[in-house]
Design an enzyme around this catalytic site. Structure first.
Site, short mmCIF file in Angstrom:
data_model
loop_
_atom_site.label_atom_id
_atom_site.label_comp_id
_atom_site.label_asym_id
_atom_site.label_seq_id
_atom_site.Cartn_x
_atom_site.Cartn_y
_atom_site.Cartn_z
NE ARG A 164 42.71 43.77 -33.65
CZ ARG A 164 41.63 43.25 -34.24
NH1 ARG A 164 40.78 42.56 -33.50
NH2 ARG A 164 41.41 43.41 -35.52
CE1 TYR A 165 46.79 42.10 -36.24
CE2 TYR A 165 45.23 43.87 -36.60
CZ TYR A 165 45.53 42.53 -36.60
OH TYR A 165 44.58 41.61 -36.96
NE ARG A 168 48.47 45.73 -39.38
CZ ARG A 168 49.37 44.85 -38.96
NH1 ARG A 168 50.56 45.26 -38.56
NH2 ARG A 168 49.09 43.57 -38.91
CB CYS A 177 27.20 53.04 -43.07
SG CYS A 177 28.53 52.37 -42.05
CB CYS A 181 26.39 45.29 -43.54
SG CYS A 181 27.19 46.17 -44.90
CB CYS A 184 27.45 46.02 -38.90
SG CYS A 184 28.66 47.28 -38.45
NE ARG A 186 35.06 48.77 -36.07
CZ ARG A 186 35.62 48.77 -37.28
NH1 ARG A 186 34.98 49.30 -38.31
NH2 ARG A 186 36.83 48.27 -37.46
CG ASP A 345 34.15 39.47 -37.05
OD1 ASP A 345 35.01 38.60 -37.17
OD2 ASP A 345 34.32 40.67 -37.37
CG ASP A 382 39.43 40.13 -36.71
OD1 ASP A 382 40.35 40.06 -35.87
OD2 ASP A 382 39.20 41.13 -37.40
CE LYS A 389 42.02 42.22 -40.82
NZ LYS A 389 42.47 43.16 -39.76
#
Length: 464
Positions: A164-165, A168, A177, A181, A184, A186, A345, A382, A389
């Site tokens: 996306r950037y 990177r 995981c 959370c 989350c 994702r 998000d 985001d 960001k």
């Protein structure tokens, strides 16, 4: 409001008042925060650093032998993953019971025994509880919520690799995981219960990075990369480190918080072979900063790995300046730099956990200047749809023109700073300096703050 100029200090008046500032008939809406919104300190007990980090304890697992309790694989095998197992350990609210029963259709529930011991089972508003126990609200999607709020799927040239950037990439190496959370980002792919499946093509991803020489930074995430065995994780790191244009590697993980037993001396010895390597941990509440977590972060830091922390701003968890200040202080004591505070998000089923952006700005306002600069993270949103960001924070530049900038500090006091215009030739020795850009002081500079600068996206007042 007191205006300070570089050469004259006027008498002090109470700063930080929320009001319209009038200068010789011209009004500048400065909107300075009130003193009540700027707590100067957290009233902590007078104890040593070591005493600030309590152990999570053993709880109902007190008879488990040390060798098993401290074995990260034992912790994973004994996670709480069902309604029956959870109800045997604590009373549930009706909305929690419904949420746990439906969790397998959205985002699986899993809580390590270690992390469960941080939950206050008698407090329905416990900040740890809110992060990991599903609720019925998760099954309700607000109109503005999205499955993929960060637009990762649209920027995935190879399955599992997000570019996306410009320089990177995000390498999603797993969908699992240690614990899940409830907010989350994702959740569409993490835990295997979402609406999508993650099928990372490791060979294609490595080849893509190798072929794109603009990629200098690779972030391993998921899921949690530290769930991999040492051998499997090293296999990935060694391939990436062999790519000449990859300057440094990063790992995003919540394992030190959910499963500090995983941070073994053997893991740290392996990781230190692949420097420069950075790790971002994810901590949201000071209660999570236990003795065990401090020890785990210490092992990573001793291996030469710089550590940063990313917090997500969550309603009823850390949307309070005192709570956040205690968290960032404890992070520094653990040798972890507070890096980001994320606005939660707008992922499906998280409306009950999100706060206003205004609340995040207030928290940054309460930190900046009132505590160590290293302790102040950057507050970011985001941008939905893949915008990346965007830093958000209080406005400290009140107005400006080609000659001066009018700024305020954390106390609400206003200063004038001389702006330097482009000069084609340097000054010669002995040559007089340029005249003062605003010889009459900041009050005269503020007088013309009626015009609005256009084209910079945020309509900041400029000086006539």
């Amino acid at each position: 409001m007191v205006i300070y100029t570089p050469d004259v200090m006027q008498s002090d008046e109470p700063g930080g008042q929320r009001s319209n500032t009038s200068v010789e008939g011209s009004t500048l809406d400065v909107n300075l925060p009130s003193e009540s919104e700027h707590p100067n300190r957290v009233n902590l007990p007078s104890v040593s650093i070591d005493e600030r980090f309590a152990s999570a304890g053993r709880g109902v697992w007190s008879r488990v032998p040390d060798a098993e309790w401290n074995d990260w694989r034992w912790q994973l095998r004994n996670r709480i993953t069902t309604l029956e197992a959870l109800e045997a350990l604590m009373p549930l609210l009706p909305e929690e019971r419904e949420g746990v029963a439906l969790a397998g259709h959205h985002l699986a529930m899993a809580i390590t025994p270690y992390f469960f011991n941080l939950i206050n089972v008698a407090d329905p508003n416990c900040p740890i509880r809110r992060q990991v126990i599903p609720r019925a609200e998760e099954m309700v999607t607000a109109p503005w919520e999205m499955a993929d709020p960060c637009g990762e799927d649209e920027h995935m040239p190879v399955p599992g690799l997000v570019h996306r950037y410009p320089d990177r990439v995000l390498f999603l190496v797993t969908d699992r995981c240690a614990a899940y959370c409830r907010y989350c980002t994702r959740s569409r792919v993490v835990s295997g219960a979402g609406e999508q499946q993650l099928h990372t093509e490791f060979t294609e991803a490595i080849n893509y990075i190798r072929e794109h020489t603009e990629v200098r930074d690779v972030l391993l995430s998921g899921g949690d990369p530290l769930l991999f065995s040492d051998e499997r994780l090293e296999h990935i790191l060694s391939q990436l480190r062999a790519i000449k244009h990859v300057e440094f590697l990063r790992i995003g993980t919540r394992i030190p918080i959910f499963l500090p037993q995983r941070i073994t001396p053997e893991l740290c010895a392996m990781l230190r072979k692949y420097h420069p390597l950075w790790i971002s941990i994810h901590t949201n509440h000071p209660k999570e900063a236990t003795h065990e977590v401090r020890e785990a972060c210490g092992r990573l830091a001793d291996a030469g790995i710089p550590l940063g922390n990313q917090s997500v701003l969550l309603r009823g968890v850390n949307d309070d300046a005192d709570v956040m200040k205690e968290l960032v202080h404890k992070l520094l004591m653990m040798r972890v730099r507070p890096y980001y505070i994320y606005q939660c998000d707008p992922v499906k089923g998280t409306h009950h956990l999100r706060t206003s952006v205004r609340k995040g700005i207030e928290i940054i306002e309460a930190l900046r200047g009132h505590t160590t600069g290293y302790a102040v993270p950057q507050y970011v949103i985001d941008a939905p749809g893949g915008g990346g960001k965007v830093p958000v924070g209080p406005e400290y530049v009140l107005a400006y023109d080609k000659q001066r900038v009018i700024i305020r500090n954390y106390e609400g006091k206003v200063f004038e700073y001389p702006e330097l215009n482009e000069v084609n030739t340097p000054m010669k020795l002995g040559q007089a300096g340029p005249p003062s850009p605003c010889p009459t002081g900041a009050e005269a500079a503020l007088k013309g703050c009626n015009a609005m600068h256009e084209g910079n996206g945020h309509d900041r007042p400029t000086l006539d």
